[in-house]
Design a protein around this motif. Structure first.
Motif, short mmCIF file in Angstrom:
data_model
loop_
_atom_site.label_atom_id
_atom_site.label_comp_id
_atom_site.label_asym_id
_atom_site.label_seq_id
_atom_site.Cartn_x
_atom_site.Cartn_y
_atom_site.Cartn_z
N PHE A 11 0.54 2.21 4.76
CA PHE A 11 -0.06 1.09 4.20
C PHE A 11 -1.28 1.57 2.64
N GLY A 12 -1.45 3.13 3.30
CA GLY A 12 -2.53 3.54 2.24
C GLY A 12 -1.15 3.89 1.05
N LEU A 13 0.07 4.18 0.92
CA LEU A 13 0.88 4.35 -0.07
C LEU A 13 1.02 2.91 -0.35
N TYR A 14 0.61 1.65 0.10
CA TYR A 14 0.97 0.26 -1.47
C TYR A 14 -0.39 0.47 -1.40
N GLU A 15 -0.62 1.04 -0.74
CA GLU A 15 -1.81 0.52 -1.45
C GLU A 15 -2.66 1.57 -2.73
N ASP A 16 -2.54 1.64 -2.38
CA ASP A 16 -2.17 3.49 -3.38
C ASP A 16 -1.35 2.56 -5.28
N VAL A 17 -0.50 1.86 -4.72
CA VAL A 17 0.64 1.71 -5.37
C VAL A 17 0.45 0.32 -6.26
N ARG A 58 -1.06 -6.93 6.61
CA ARG A 58 -2.29 -5.61 5.93
C ARG A 58 -1.14 -5.85 4.67
N ILE A 59 -0.63 -5.07 4.66
CA ILE A 59 0.35 -5.08 2.72
C ILE A 59 0.70 -6.26 2.21
N ALA A 60 0.80 -7.64 3.19
CA ALA A 60 1.27 -8.42 2.31
C ALA A 60 -0.37 -8.65 2.05
N GLN A 61 -1.61 -8.29 1.99
CA GLN A 61 -2.76 -9.14 1.22
C GLN A 61 -3.07 -8.08 0.17
N LEU A 62 -2.44 -7.29 -0.46
CA LEU A 62 -3.08 -6.53 -1.44
C LEU A 62 -1.75 -7.14 -2.56
N PRO A 63 -3.16 -6.43 -3.87
CA PRO A 63 -2.41 -7.57 -4.96
C PRO A 63 -1.12 -7.05 -5.40
N ASN A 64 -0.79 -8.07 -6.21
CA ASN A 64 0.65 -7.44 -6.76
C ASN A 64 2.39 -7.41 -5.17
N VAL A 65 1.49 -7.51 -4.31
CA VAL A 65 2.81 -8.09 -3.42
C VAL A 65 3.09 -9.23 -3.28
N ALA A 66 3.94 -9.65 -3.17
CA ALA A 66 5.16 -11.13 -3.56
C ALA A 66 6.24 -11.39 -3.11
N SER A 67 6.85 -10.55 -1.88
CA SER A 67 8.02 -10.35 -1.80
C SER A 67 7.99 -9.36 -0.18
N VAL A 112 11.80 -15.09 11.64
CA VAL A 112 11.18 -15.56 10.68
C VAL A 112 9.73 -16.60 10.58
N ASP A 113 9.50 -17.51 11.02
CA ASP A 113 8.25 -17.85 11.27
C ASP A 113 7.21 -16.59 11.83
N ALA A 114 7.85 -16.34 13.11
CA ALA A 114 6.50 -15.38 13.40
C ALA A 114 5.72 -13.67 12.40
N LEU A 115 7.14 -13.52 11.43
CA LEU A 115 6.54 -12.50 9.62
C LEU A 115 5.43 -13.98 9.70
N ARG A 116 5.97 -15.21 8.86
CA ARG A 116 5.04 -15.64 7.80
C ARG A 116 3.67 -16.58 8.07
N ALA A 117 3.86 -15.99 9.58
CA ALA A 117 2.30 -16.71 9.89
C ALA A 117 1.26 -16.11 9.68
N LEU A 118 1.98 -14.62 9.17
CA LEU A 118 0.79 -13.46 8.90
C LEU A 118 0.89 -13.03 7.86
N ILE A 119 1.48 -14.01 7.18
CA ILE A 119 1.27 -12.96 5.39
C ILE A 119 1.50 -14.15 5.01
N PRO A 120 0.31 -14.02 3.43
CA PRO A 120 -0.41 -15.02 2.88
C PRO A 120 0.63 -16.28 2.22
#
Length: 297
Positions: free
Chosen positions: A114-120, A148-157, A174-182
């Motif tokens: 998570f910290g890697l994606y947060e920093d980038v 968690r990562i999908a909530q970060l700015p600029n994460v699009a996919s 697919v539905d299980a993941l879709r339910a947890l991301i924007p």
């Protein structure tokens, strides 16, 4: 951008450098074929084996050759500082987005990933696709971590590994993941032999190895799924089973390398050492598989 067919071409490489002319040709033919995006420097593009300067150069060539088709540049590296430098290079080269796999030597904790994606993402000005590829990175994402990562700015996919060939199980995945991301974050699928199942289950994109070699073939599968013709998408994919079997047996990179050489698209050697090409026997299997599908360059 993170919808439809994202075609991942090879980066022909020798111990002396990149075959820049062939990189341009491979990308240009994908753009001409009408793919939706081009994944430069993915696993098929051998990103992990290239220097920073080589990767910047490949991205620049790809953007020029793509002629307006979005280029998604891989920026994975072992250290966060290296990833940040690669992200800067990709943006300066004109990449429309970046693709980040969490490479590792020491096993990473979820907080470290998570910290890697947060920093980038904090430093990015273009969209990012999370590259979930445990077969090569040995990092296993949970859906909660993706959320968690999908909530970060600029994460699009998010690009997920292959799904089950059981339609109900694939849709549930697919539905299980879709339910947890924007709602703004799309889901792409890889694992070419299950891509039709993923698209039929609701994935938005196919990150395709074979699309980098046979774009029209991959486009036919993608467009059938997009049109809701699930049966045709599966039928077209099943016609490629001789190739899929070789992907599973030898790894898609080696098979595509041999196939591209047979089709006259690249010279040899084209894989970075210590990787070797296929044996003569395996190459005959590749040629037979191509012939059985009627594939041409």
């Amino acid at each position: 951008m993170f919808r439809g067919l994202s075609a991942f071409p090879l980066t022909p490489t020798t111990e002396y450098g990149i075959d820049e002319k062939t990189v341009h040709t491979l990308v240009s033919r994908l753009a001409t074929a009408g793919v939706d995006s081009i994944g430069a420097l993915g696993s098929t593009g051998g990103y992990a084996y290239l220097t920073r300067d080589q990767r910047a150069r490949v991205t620049k060539i790809a953007v020029e050759a793509a002629d307006g088709v979005p280029v998604i540049a891989g920026i994975g590296a072992l250290r966060t500082s290296q990833v940040l430098a690669l992200a800067e290079d990709a943006q300066n080269a004109g990449a429309s987005a970046v693709l980040l796999a969490p490479m590792t030597y020491q096993p990473l904790t979820e907080d470290e990933v998570f910290g890697l994606y947060e920093d980038v993402t904090r430093e990015l000005s273009v969209p990012l696709c999370v590259y979930d590829n445990p077969g090569t990175t040995h990092v296993h994402f949970t859906d909660e971590l993706h959320g968690r990562i999908a909530q970060l700015p600029n994460v699009a996919s998010i690009k997920i590994p292959g799904v089950s060939n059981d339609p109900a199980q694939a849709k549930a995945r697919v539905d299980a993941l879709r339910a947890l991301i924007p709602e703004t974050v799309t889901i792409g699928v890889s694992g070419d032999w299950t891509a039709a199942d993923g698209l039929n289950a609701g994935c938005d994109a196919w990150h395709s190895v074979i699309g980098g070699l046979l774009p029209q073939t991959a486009l036919a599968i993608t467009r059938a799924a997009e049109a809701g013709d699930t049966a045709r998408a599966i039928t077209l994919s099943n016609q490629l089973e001789p190739l899929w079997a070789l992907f599973r047996r030898h790894g898609s990179l080696r098979v595509v390398s041999a196939a591209a050489h047979h089709l006259g698209l690249i010279a040899e050697p084209n894989l970075p050492r210590p990787l070797h090409g296929l044996t003569a026997h395996a190459r005959r299997d590749v040629i037979a598989a191509l012939d059985s599908t009627g594939a041409t360059a």
